[in-house]
Design an enzyme around this catalytic site. Structure first.
Site, PDB file in Angstrom:
ATOM      1  N   LYS A  85      46.256  42.399  39.678  1.00  0.00           N
ATOM      2  CA  LYS A  85      46.282  41.121  38.954  1.00  0.00           C
ATOM      3  C   LYS A  85      46.977  40.056  39.801  1.00  0.00           C
ATOM      4  O   LYS A  85      48.014  40.340  40.429  1.00  0.00           O
ATOM      5  CB  LYS A  85      47.016  41.300  37.627  1.00  0.00           C
ATOM      6  N   SER A 160      46.093  38.432  29.098  1.00  0.00           N
ATOM      7  CA  SER A 160      45.808  37.678  30.291  1.00  0.00           C
ATOM      8  C   SER A 160      45.241  38.525  31.443  1.00  0.00           C
ATOM      9  O   SER A 160      44.660  37.960  32.375  1.00  0.00           O
ATOM     10  CB  SER A 160      47.072  36.967  30.773  1.00  0.00           C
ATOM     11  N   SER A 184      49.182  41.594  27.201  1.00  0.00           N
ATOM     12  CA  SER A 184      48.244  41.197  28.247  1.00  0.00           C
ATOM     13  C   SER A 184      47.615  42.331  29.047  1.00  0.00           C
ATOM     14  O   SER A 184      46.675  42.089  29.796  1.00  0.00           O
ATOM     15  CB  SER A 184      48.921  40.228  29.221  1.00  0.00           C
TER      16      SER A 184
END
Lengths: 491, 95
Positions: A85, A160, A184
């Protein structure tokens, strides 16, 4: 040759060791698939094919030498590409955090979680899309465009860590790192039909993770199964002197028996997580999954977490308050772009005003307000006290049960654009995941079915502090007798 | 809970954010709605409850103060928008 992109981590480990395929072939297969599907999905913010293939070549050489002396130790992830990420620092890779304010930032060092995977032999496959600074539940807040859900391109992948979840679901990566401040990792895992762990706060070092809400931020992993995710988690976890909040407790062994046997495991089902207004298919699938755990020997009993309804307002005061302090560092002076001005103050106002996106500004403003003179006690102070009550709910419940089972989110993946005009409606997607962050406990999300539109449904297991092992063991038993985690979207 | 535009400007100033007029009005409405929702916390009786700032049971431990290699100046300045002689350059602060 078989399609290498469908293999899970354990199959890849075996195949590489036996020489059935090379790391170069696997990496090439993944990069080719990324090439063909990225225009539709946009799971990645950056890939560096030459760099990754070069690493793969080195890994193949290491594997070749190891096969001559197989009794020698071989790092467990040797030659296995992993996606990261884009809020975690990887030396030499751009780290944008999905924000224009870091559009040209390349960190000179590795996050500890990344460093440990590299030490274990992993290759970096790419950096995945995220809501700006991990603030969001859909990746729609990325400054670089939304990621599409592999199960239905008109829907969000969640957020996210939506890029990481979509990459794993679409077989653009065997596994990926994500971060979880309010859900997330878990919510995108549920929306994309993959497995994801949010570890206990302090279990995985936050060094090199770009900070959002420092008392809530955790680094987790997403993969095809509880077994895969447990493998990556165990390699990342453990004390790190570079993070003062990193726990000194040893990591216990994670036992994943071949036979699904959950006798002795006490599961709690909290009534506060089965609310009116949630999508009926979600409730049905989660209740059915709890029954499956029961048939494997677990005992199920109701538990109560009475302060659940306050988790949302508490989170959306505490996380923005911490964010407003953490994001003060983006000032156009030391890194990132600068929008010039006559004075230093003008540089601050101009750079931040122009380069932060709407949701980040909204949360900075909210947090600044909650911390400001005259409002601190009523908002931030009261939220911190309510956090104590939420944490206390879990302490009481875990006197009776080992694991708490709930839905991950009240609905399946919503449509792109559905909530963008109403921030509060978007925040409501997080109501079942926020409490674990506020209490600091570990939680695992994994697929337990599909709704009538073919969108995945996720179940969440929450555990006691530092008891990730029971979560992995329980989900692994479930995955031995079900096949939801093996299903793949048509792409 | 309804914020005024003056309050929005005050918060934006504290946060060093330049907002457009359109943003000022939009944030006024959205932040008002969020704060309205958050107001339900006021109904919660927290008398005698201590605040939780961290979920950790351990206190932040110290570590031995031993020098170790860090990043080079070249690495540190590589991301800076404007530098001169290994320093960050900004407009004059004093007249």
């Amino acid at each position: 040759m078989t399609d290498l992109t469908v293999l899970d981590l354990i199959q890849i480990q075996e195949g590489l060791r036996k020489g059935e395929f090379s790391s170069g072939e696997l990496t090439r297969a993944l990069l080719d698939r990324i090439d063909s599907l990225e225009p539709a999905l946009h799971a990645y913010l950056s890939v560096q094919p030459e760099f990754t293939l070069k690493q793969a070549k080195a890994a193949d050489e290491r594997l070749r030498l190891w096969r001559k002396t197989p009794e020698a130790p071989l790092p467990p992830l040797t030659g296995i590409p992993i996606a990261i990420k884009d809020v975690l620092c990887v030396a030499g890779w751009q780290c944008t955090c999905g924000s224009r304010i870091l559009e040209n930032f390349t960190p000179p060092y590795n996050a500890t979680a990344v460093e440990r995977l590299l030490q274990a032999g992993a290759l970096i496959l790419g950096k995945t899309n995220t809501d700006e600074f991990a603030m969001g539940s859909s990746t729609e807040n990325s400054a670089y465009g939304v990621t599409h859900n592999p199960w239905n391109l008109a829907h969000v992948p969640g957020g996210s860590s939506g890029g990481s979840a979509a990459a794993v679901a679409a077989r653009l990566a065997p596994a990926a790192l994500g971060t979880d401040t309010g859900g997330s990792v878990r919510q995108p895992a549920a929306y994309c039909g993959v497995t994801g762990i949010k570890p206990t706060y302090g279990r995985v070092s936050r060094y090199g993770l770009v900070a959002y809400g420092s008392s809530l931020d955790t680094i987790g992993a997403l993969g095809r199964s509880a077994r895969d995710v447990a493998t990556i988690y165990a390699l990342m976890a453990g004390h790190d002197p570079l993070d003062t909040t990193s726990a000194r407790r040893p990591i216990g062994a994670i036992a994943l028996p071949e036979e699904p046997d959950l006798r002795g495991v006490r599961i709690g089902a909290p009534q506060e997580y089965f609310i009116s207004g949630m999508q009926p298919a979600v409730e049905q699938a989660v209740r059915e999954a709890i029954r499956t755990l029961e048939t494997l020997g677990a005992s199920v009993q109701p538990v109560s977490l009475p302060h659940t309804e306050f988790a949302l307002p508490v989170y959306y005061l505490i996380a923005p308050a911490e964010a407003s302090a953490n994001l003060a560092r983006y000032d156009g002076i030391r890194y990132g772009p600068r929008i010039s001005g006559e004075t230093m103050w003008d540089i601050f106002y101009n750079t931040r005003g122009e380069k932060f996106g709407a949701e980040v500004k909204r949360r900075i403003m909210l947090g600044t307000y909650a911390l400001s003179a005259g409002y601190y006690d009523a908002y931030y102070g009261q939220a911190q006290k309510a956090r104590t009550l939420i944490k206390g709910d879990f302490e009481k419940a875990f006197e009776q049960v080992d694991v708490i089972a709930t839905p991950v989110a009240p609905t399946t993946a919503f449509r792109i654009g559905e909530h963008t005009e109403d921030p509060l409606a978007m925040y409501l997607e997080d109501i079942f995941t926020l409490p674990a962050n506020l209490a600091g406990i570990p939680a695992l999300a994994f697929p337990v079915g599909f709704d009538q539109n073919g969108l995945p449904i996720g179940m969440q297991l929450m555990g006691k502090h530092f008891d990730e092992a029971t979560l992995f063991m329980t989900a692994h038993a479930y995955q031995l007798v079900t096949d939801w985690h093996i299903r793949q979207p048509n792409l | 809970m309804t914020l005024t535009l003056e309050q929005v400007d005050h918060i934006a100033n504290l946060a060093r954010l330049k907002l457009t007029d359109e943003e000022r009005e939009r944030f006024r409405q959205q932040l008002s709605a969020i704060l309205e929702y958050a107001a339900r916390l006021q109904a919660l009786d927290t008398a005698g409850i201590s605040p939780t700032a961290s979920v950790l049971s351990q206190s932040a431990p110290g570590r031995p103060d031993i020098p170790r290699p860090g990043l080079s100046l070249a690495e540190l300045f590589a991301n800076a928008p404007d530098t001169e002689a290994e320093q960050f350059r900004i407009p004059p602060v004093f007249e």
